[in-house]
Design a protein around this motif. Structure first.
Motif, short mmCIF file in Angstrom:
data_model
loop_
_atom_site.label_atom_id
_atom_site.label_comp_id
_atom_site.label_asym_id
_atom_site.label_seq_id
_atom_site.Cartn_x
_atom_site.Cartn_y
_atom_site.Cartn_z
N ALA A 152 -8.46 12.41 3.83
CA ALA A 152 -9.29 11.21 3.88
C ALA A 152 -10.67 11.48 4.46
CB ALA A 152 -8.58 10.13 4.69
N THR A 159 -5.13 2.55 -7.61
CA THR A 159 -3.98 3.46 -7.63
C THR A 159 -3.35 3.63 -6.25
OG1 THR A 159 -5.42 5.38 -7.35
CG2 THR A 159 -4.92 4.71 -9.60
N ASN A 160 -4.00 3.09 -5.21
CA ASN A 160 -3.44 3.20 -3.86
C ASN A 160 -2.33 2.19 -3.59
OD1 ASN A 160 -5.31 5.19 -3.31
ND2 ASN A 160 -6.74 3.83 -2.25
N PHE A 161 -2.06 1.30 -4.56
CA PHE A 161 -1.13 0.21 -4.32
C PHE A 161 0.11 0.32 -5.22
CE2 PHE A 161 -5.40 -1.34 -3.35
CZ PHE A 161 -5.23 -1.83 -2.07
N ASN A 183 -14.12 6.47 6.51
CA ASN A 183 -12.68 6.70 6.38
C ASN A 183 -12.04 7.00 7.73
OD1 ASN A 183 -12.90 6.33 3.66
ND2 ASN A 183 -12.45 8.44 3.09
N HIS A 241 -9.45 2.95 -6.81
CA HIS A 241 -8.62 2.74 -5.61
C HIS A 241 -7.47 1.77 -5.85
CE1 HIS A 241 -12.07 4.73 -3.74
NE2 HIS A 241 -11.27 4.97 -2.72
N HIS A 257 0.84 -1.20 0.00
CA HIS A 257 0.00 0.00 0.00
C HIS A 257 0.87 1.24 0.00
CE1 HIS A 257 -3.38 2.65 0.89
NE2 HIS A 257 -4.19 1.62 0.72
N ARG A 258 0.41 2.28 -0.69
CA ARG A 258 1.17 3.53 -0.76
C ARG A 258 1.09 4.34 0.53
NH1 ARG A 258 2.66 4.76 -6.00
NH2 ARG A 258 1.55 3.60 -7.64
N LEU A 259 0.09 4.07 1.37
CA LEU A 259 -0.12 4.87 2.57
C LEU A 259 1.01 4.66 3.57
CD1 LEU A 259 -2.01 6.70 4.26
CD2 LEU A 259 -3.05 4.61 5.16
N GLN A 299 -13.65 -1.62 -1.12
CA GLN A 299 -14.12 -0.38 -1.75
C GLN A 299 -15.37 -0.63 -2.62
OE1 GLN A 299 -10.98 -1.36 -1.59
NE2 GLN A 299 -9.81 0.32 -0.71
#
Length: 261
Positions: free
Chosen positions: A101, A196-198, A242, A194, A89-91, A215
């Protein structure tokens, strides 16, 4: 009356949470821009659409249901798929953009994906107009642009003496006939964005849908909430949903940093 044309209004009064869950299940099987849930405002389209009209307890009940389903059912599937595909995950847990968020994302994503479900004519200009806001993210100028879009959207649903004047009834009937397809495509698109979050490492394509199962479910519930209660309620639920995981990550980072690592 909404642009999509409502069915006859439901009897007024409060509904139990269990009844709303049953209504959601029936709705996703046969989506239709039906009347609001009992107790919703019967005033102008602006009030009915933007005023949430949902109690904090009911809002938290829906958020808790989504947290539970994602934590114990869909979340483990997504985690297993990420492990098989070498996905991360990019987070960054140590630097969570909580304002983005909890405030920015719910407002932008609900306008982009679900506002047009009951306002298809407005979606024709709002969706392409939102692209700069989506691509450049939260900045001063995109915030001002977003505020202008909200004002224009509200102006478009102000109460009018002849709400259906100049409405293309042929186009309207076509939209109603294909509303179910539109509803589910919106939920799938919301989930796909979503991805794109990875960060991927030669991940098989067949694993990708599994990564965004949470999601997808959330998009279905938010779509139902948008149609049955209004865009304001959908934004609030999105924000509450969220906030839960972000709060949990913050607590873990603060009180159990070793476990987080």
């Amino acid at each position: 009356m909404s642009e999509t044309g409502d069915r006859p209004a439901m009897p007024r009064g409060k509904t139990r949470f269990r009844s709303e869950v049953v209504d959601f299940w029936r709705f996703i099987r046969h989506p239709h821009p039906a009347a609001r849930l009992p107790g919703r405002a019967a005033a102008s389209g602006l009030v009915a659409d933007w005023w949430p009209g949902i109690s904090p307890g009911r809002l938290l009940a829906w958020a808790a249901l989504l947290w539970a389903l994602n934590l114990f059912a869909l979340g483990p599937v997504a985690v297993a798929a990420a492990g098989l595909g070498g996905v991360t995950h990019r987070l960054d847990p140590a630097n969570i953009p909580w304002l983005t968020a909890v405030i920015w994302a719910p407002l932008v994503e609900e306008l982009l994906f679900r506002y047009g479900l009951r306002r298809p004519k407005q979606a024709l200009w709002l969706i392409p107009a939102m692209l700069p806001v989506v691509l450049w993210g939260p900045k001063v100028w995109t915030g001002l642009l977003l505020a202008a879009f909200v004002i224009l959207a509200c102006w478009g649903v102000r109460q009018r003496a002849e709400p259906l004047k100049a409405w293309d009834t042929t186009w309207r009937r076509y939209y109603l006939r294909h509303f179910g397809l539109v509803f589910h495509l919106v939920a799938l698109t919301f989930a796909a964005v979503h991805l794109t979050n990875f960060v991927y490492a030669k991940t098989p394509y067949w694993l990708l849908p599994l990564l965004v199962l949470p999601q997808w479910l959330t998009g279905l519930v938010l779509g139902w909430m948008r149609v049955r209660r209004g865009i304001g309620a959908a934004m609030l639920l999105h924000s509450a949903f969220n906030a839960g995981p972000i709060l949990m990550i913050w607590l873990i980072m603060r009180w159990a940093p070793t476990a987080a690592g």
